[in-house]
Design an enzyme around this catalytic site. Sequence first.
Site, PDB file in Angstrom:
ATOM      1  N   VAL A   1       0.857  -1.193   0.000  1.00 10.67           N
ATOM      2  CA  VAL A   1       0.000   0.000   0.000  1.00 10.67           C
ATOM      3  C   VAL A   1       0.890   1.240   0.000  1.00 10.67           C
ATOM      4  O   VAL A   1       0.968   1.968   0.985  1.00 10.67           O
ATOM      5  CB  VAL A   1      -0.967  -0.008   1.210  1.00 10.67           C
ATOM      6  CG1 VAL A   1      -1.948   1.152   1.105  1.00 10.67           C
ATOM      7  CG2 VAL A   1      -1.705  -1.323   1.325  1.00 10.67           C
ATOM      8  N   PRO A   2       1.596   1.488  -1.112  1.00 10.76           N
ATOM      9  CA  PRO A   2       2.409   2.689  -1.175  1.00 10.76           C
ATOM     10  C   PRO A   2       1.515   3.924  -1.081  1.00 10.76           C
ATOM     11  O   PRO A   2       0.437   3.962  -1.668  1.00 10.76           O
ATOM     12  CB  PRO A   2       3.096   2.613  -2.535  1.00 10.76           C
ATOM     13  CG  PRO A   2       2.599   1.397  -3.213  1.00 10.76           C
ATOM     14  CD  PRO A   2       1.652   0.699  -2.323  1.00 10.76           C
ATOM     15  N   HIS A   3       1.975   4.902  -0.329  1.00 16.79           N
ATOM     16  CA  HIS A   3       1.147   6.081  -0.077  1.00 16.79           C
ATOM     17  C   HIS A   3       2.029   7.248   0.342  1.00 16.79           C
ATOM     18  O   HIS A   3       3.214   7.059   0.628  1.00 16.79           O
ATOM     19  CB  HIS A   3       0.132   5.788   1.030  1.00 16.79           C
ATOM     20  CG  HIS A   3       0.789   5.474   2.327  1.00 16.79           C
ATOM     21  ND1 HIS A   3       1.329   4.227   2.603  1.00 16.79           N
ATOM     22  CD2 HIS A   3       1.037   6.229   3.420  1.00 16.79           C
ATOM     23  CE1 HIS A   3       1.861   4.239   3.815  1.00 16.79           C
ATOM     24  NE2 HIS A   3       1.704   5.453   4.326  1.00 16.79           N
ATOM     25  N   ALA A   4       1.428   8.419   0.391  1.00 17.60           N
ATOM     26  CA  ALA A   4       2.132   9.610   0.877  1.00 17.60           C
ATOM     27  C   ALA A   4       1.114  10.636   1.330  1.00 17.60           C
ATOM     28  O   ALA A   4       0.030  10.734   0.764  1.00 17.60           O
ATOM     29  CB  ALA A   4       3.011  10.207  -0.223  1.00 17.60           C
TER      30      ALA A   4
END
Length: 93
Positions: free
Chosen positions: A70-73
């Site tokens: 779950v790549p996120h920023a």
Amino acid sequence: MDVAKPIRHVRPAHVTLSLEAETKADAIRELCGLLAASGTLPPATAASLGDEVLAREAEGTTGIGAGVAVPHAKTALVSEMIVAVGVSRAGLD
């Protein structure tokens, strides 16, 4: 976080069941490209978002196991949560 919150933000135009990417970085950029292609973000903003997600990923992987990540920023580039979903048939490291 309640899993229902991010799911509410998934739009059909932001989903691909056949990522072409062969690397994690390319997958993140491809997903950001979906946001640009749908008109949700201007192309330059989508590219900058990809950079921010990759920078966050460099701090620590967002892989949660069983082939899921779950790549996120957190970013000032968007005013609300946006979600893109991709499936890699070949798999990614």
